[in-house]
Design an enzyme around this catalytic site. Sequence first.
Site, PDB file in Angstrom:
ATOM      1  N   HIS A  80       5.999   9.735  -8.236  1.00  0.00           N
ATOM      2  CA  HIS A  80       6.543  10.169  -9.180  1.00  0.00           C
ATOM      3  C   HIS A  80       6.844  11.608  -9.739  1.00  0.00           C
ATOM      4  CE1 HIS A  80       7.667   5.731  -9.530  1.00  0.00           C
ATOM      5  NE2 HIS A  80       6.472   5.780 -10.035  1.00  0.00           N
TER       6      HIS A  80
ATOM      7  N   HIS B  80       0.716   7.087  -5.167  1.00  0.00           N
ATOM      8  CA  HIS B  80       1.559   6.468  -5.287  1.00  0.00           C
ATOM      9  C   HIS B  80       2.716   7.571  -7.229  1.00  0.00           C
ATOM     10  CE1 HIS B  80       5.209   3.400  -6.356  1.00  0.00           C
ATOM     11  NE2 HIS B  80       4.676   3.439  -7.919  1.00  0.00           N
ATOM     12  N   GLU B  81       1.379   7.630  -8.610  1.00  0.00           N
ATOM     13  CA  GLU B  81       1.697   8.424  -9.282  1.00  0.00           C
ATOM     14  C   GLU B  81       1.865   9.847  -8.780  1.00  0.00           C
ATOM     15  OE1 GLU B  81       2.158   5.964 -11.766  1.00  0.00           O
ATOM     16  OE2 GLU B  81       1.356   4.080 -10.176  1.00  0.00           O
TER      17      GLU B  81
END
Length: 226
Positions: free
Chosen positions: A102, A98-99
Amino acid sequence: MGLGAYLIYFALLMIVPMIASGKVRSTYSKYSKKPTSSGMTGADVARKILDDNGLHDVQIGMVKGELTDHYDPRKKQVNLSENNYHGRSMASSAVAAHEVGHAIQDQEDYAFLRFRSALVPVANFGSNISMFLIIAGMLMQANNMLLLGIIFFAAAVLFQLVTLPVEFDASNRAMTQMVSAGIIRNNEERETKKVLNAAAMTYVAAALVAVAELIRFILIFAANRD
């Protein structure tokens, strides 16, 4: 709004975030005990997805705390909490991916991420000063001050709303990357989605609370004008 309605309203403001936070922690705790078939650590997952997307210059760091994971666009660094950095679980892999989502958004100049970054100073200032202006405006019956406070508070609410597409998009990218890279298998996709969805609910809860507060302040302002 009567006293009973106010009590119910404030109870909801407290309960909704608590439920969302509890859901995240319980889901994270459950799937942090389930290893992925790949056996990769969160740091391994992050590095593989970054390299697969040509982001060799993005570093991976380790930060203290639990669920303190984040991407720093200024330093071009994915920061993972210690448990997720070393962990080989579904939760660790999902959070790491998920990170990195980004970081991929940053690389692709994702519009909502850029808009959210631009809103940070305005939102920070608005959240710090808005309540002072709103409370002072209500106590002093100064509608202009109250309106100014509402405008600043609206900027903070806008930041919360813009955060939603940023976070959901990062989670979608995470799932796509994990599947295509073979980090998780078909039978692990459902569990991974549960981790990502639980985390997303905290942002939804925060946005709902912020919007409800903004509506309440607007109604107070409208009533004071009558």
